[in-house]
Design an enzyme around this catalytic site. Structure first.
Site, PDB file in Angstrom:
ATOM      1  N   HIS B  57       0.827  -1.215   0.000  1.00 15.57           N
ATOM      2  CA  HIS B  57       0.000   0.000   0.000  1.00 15.57           C
ATOM      3  C   HIS B  57       0.862   1.266   0.000  1.00 15.57           C
ATOM      4  O   HIS B  57       0.395   2.324   0.378  1.00 15.57           O
ATOM      5  CB  HIS B  57      -0.902   0.021   1.238  1.00 15.57           C
ATOM      6  CG  HIS B  57      -1.740  -1.193   1.392  1.00 15.57           C
ATOM      7  ND1 HIS B  57      -2.570  -1.637   0.391  1.00 15.57           N
ATOM      8  CD2 HIS B  57      -1.884  -2.070   2.413  1.00 15.57           C
ATOM      9  CE1 HIS B  57      -3.197  -2.732   0.796  1.00 15.57           C
ATOM     10  NE2 HIS B  57      -2.784  -3.032   2.013  1.00 15.57           N
ATOM     11  N   HIS B 219      -6.741  -4.631  -1.631  1.00 10.50           N
ATOM     12  CA  HIS B 219      -5.946  -5.863  -1.627  1.00 10.50           C
ATOM     13  C   HIS B 219      -6.209  -6.716  -2.858  1.00 10.50           C
ATOM     14  O   HIS B 219      -5.939  -7.905  -2.846  1.00 10.50           O
ATOM     15  CB  HIS B 219      -6.269  -6.696  -0.397  1.00 10.50           C
ATOM     16  CG  HIS B 219      -6.055  -5.960   0.872  1.00 10.50           C
ATOM     17  ND1 HIS B 219      -7.053  -5.261   1.490  1.00 10.50           N
ATOM     18  CD2 HIS B 219      -4.948  -5.791   1.620  1.00 10.50           C
ATOM     19  CE1 HIS B 219      -6.568  -4.686   2.581  1.00 10.50           C
ATOM     20  NE2 HIS B 219      -5.306  -4.990   2.683  1.00 10.50           N
TER      21      HIS B 219
END
Lengths: 210, 336
Positions: B57, B219
């Protein structure tokens, strides 16, 4: 169950997860993030690498070691659930190289209780509990009926794959798959599948002993 | 799979090494850990802020370690929550004697591992408080399920709680302002392509050239609906309609917006989306006080973006605009 059988249970689980890694990842890709097999394998590889250290440990100590290793290497929900659950199991296992079958059932019972509490999940939520809860129930019922442990766990091992497959019909309520809502239906829960592998290993490792 | 890596197993470790070499003036790595902490810790007696989560991320969360934001960030494997022992290291690194606030995104694994870590840290004598970010309006908020995911709105929590902690507020006050932001912040995203988790080696899902995935998480997990491709204007409208309805947004309100690229959408496209978001808010009579556009909370090399809105009052605006100096976010003093 002896400490050797306990050790072989985990080595078997390590091999099964390694063999099924791609399949577990593929199940996870459908409803999660494609890493369930990879994460479990990382932890179980570490467990196997430390095997020399816990091979001659008492049951409580080896369970504790495995718990801490999984807790610190797997990550995600699986690491927390397996790790903290096994810590609870270690608390009821004896400081000895052997325990009776009622104690094994009690240790699994503590594990399942911990997973349910930490994961806030119940049966039907499309999680590892959809294998562990019916399996525990069968184990306790079988032992209460006076059936041999080996026979009961072999039957559970045979059923566990079906329980895992049955999660395909469920809509996920917990874990990352829950975000999919109805789109989680039609896919087997990867945590349920790896749990079925564990029960097969229990049958292989301890199923012949009594 | 084509990636700039050496070994799949070493991806997180080597990325952390590179980050610390890039930003030695901001970051140190706690030895034998996956914790990044401030090179110049804040003074004793101030509340520490720790965040963390799976890797993939970037710049979250290590990029937000620095003055005015986090004190430590804990990196897990790609898209996998960090483990409790690592989180405890992060808490220790952030502890300046006034307690530590943990900023956690609402994912089952993150919650469990941070819970265990908090229990361990508290038994070691460090006072901790925890807030859980759940800003994704694409996911139904229900007590009977896992609830909403935490996505890019987390950056506003880091910024506002971090600014208050820097001023010397108590753990209770810092926790309260973080919870206030969480109560108001809303986000939603979409994907134009999947991403490839290094260990998996192939894209998590497939999207046709003319399709997008609406309501995507960070994700590569599937979103809520697959639909035909939309224009930038239609995308802004689809996201903002849902966010505004959830917020009960009304004319005259002041907001901050975050236009967050998911990893592979160029700034050119993100800027077009930003323009459309601003235009939509203008039309609705909503006052856009602050807008940040760029990559804040990515999903590896996913193409797509998320939009976050945070309604502002004077205090939240002041804390959002307060100076900060971190690898990923540097903001000078604003002179009104």
């Amino acid at each position: 169950m002896t400490n050797r059988e306990f050790a072989s249970l985990w080595l078997c689980f390590k091999r099964s997860v390694a063999d099924s890694r791609e399949y577990l990842n593929a199940l996870d890709a459908a409803i999660g993030d494609a890493d369930h097999g990879t994460n479990l394998q990382r932890g179980l590889d570490k467990v196997a690498a430390e095997r020399a250290a816990w091979g001659e440990l008492t049951l409580d100590a080896s369970c504790q070691r495995i718990a801490m290793t999984l807790l610190s290497t797997v990550g995600g929900a699986s690491g927390a659930l397996w790790g903290s659950g096994l810590l609870k199991s270690a608390a009821v296992l004896p400081n000895a190289l052997w325990c009776d079958e009622a104690t094994v059932a009690a240790a699994i019972g503590r594990f399942v209780g911990s997973v349910a509490e930490r994961g806030k999940a119940v049966i039907g939520d499309k999680t590892m509990l959809d294998v562990f809860l019916p399996a525990l129930h069968e184990l306790e019922a079988g032992l209460a009926r006076g059936q041999p442990f080996s026979q009961v766990v072999r039957q559970i091992a045979a059923d566990a794959g079906n329980w895992a497959r049955d999660t395909a019909a469920l809509q996920a309520k917990r874990g990352r798959a829950a975000y999919l809502g109805p789109r989680s239906v039609g896919h087997i829960d990867p945590g349920a599948w790896s749990s079925a592998l564990w029960w097969r290993c229990l049958a292989d490792s301890a199923g012949g002993g009594s | 799979m084509k990636k700039i890596i050496n070994q799949v197993e070493a991806v997180v470790d080597e990325a952390l090494t590179g980050l610390v070499r890039t930003f030695p003036q901001y970051l140190i790595r706690i030895p034998q850990s996956r914790v990044l902490a401030r090179a110049y810790p804040k003074p004793e007696g101030r509340v520490g802020l720790v965040s963390g989560g799976g890797s993939g991320h970037e710049p979250a969360h290590g990029g937000y370690v620095g003055y005015g934001m986090l004190d430590a960030a804990v990196a897990g494997e790609v898209f996998t929550s960090p483990t409790p022992d690592q989180i405890v290291e992060g808490i220790k690194a952030a502890d300046r004697g006034a307690g530590v606030l943990l900023v956690v995104k609402n994912y089952t694994g993150d919650i469990m591992n941070f819970d265990i870590a908090r229990e361990l840290a508290e038994s070691a004598g460090i006072t901790c408080a925890q807030v859980v970010v759940n800003d994704d309006v694409a996911v139904e908020d229900s007590l009977f399920t896992t609830g909403r995911r935490g996505i890019a709105g987390t950056i506003f929590v880091h910024k506002i709680a971090g600014a208050l902690a820097e001023q010397g507020a108590s753990l209770k006050e810092v926790q309260a302002v973080a919870e206030e932001v969480i109560a108001h912040v809303r986000s939603m995203g979409f994907a134009l392509t999947s991403c490839t988790v290094p260990a998996a080696g192939q894209p998590t899902f497939a999207l046709a050239d003319d399709e997008l995935e609406m309501g995507i998480g960070i994700h590569g997990e599937p979103g809520i609906a697959r639909q035909p491709m939309l224009s930038a204007r239609q995308l802004a409208d689809a996201l903002l309609k849902r966010i505004a309805a959830d917020l009960g947004l009304h004319a005259g309100q002041h907001v901050a917006a975050l236009i967050n690229g998911l990893g592979a959408s160029p700034l050119l496209e993100l800027s077009i989306l930003a323009g459309e978001v601003a235009h939509w808010l203008d039309q609705a009579g909503v006052v856009l006080d602050v807008m940040w556009t760029g990559e804040f909370m990515t999903s590896l090399e996913m193409a797509g973006a998320s939009v976050t809105l945070l309604p502002l009052d004077d205090r939240r605006r002041a804390l959002l605009l307060a100076a900060c100096d971190t690898p990923a976010l540097r903001q000078g003093l604003r002179h009104d």
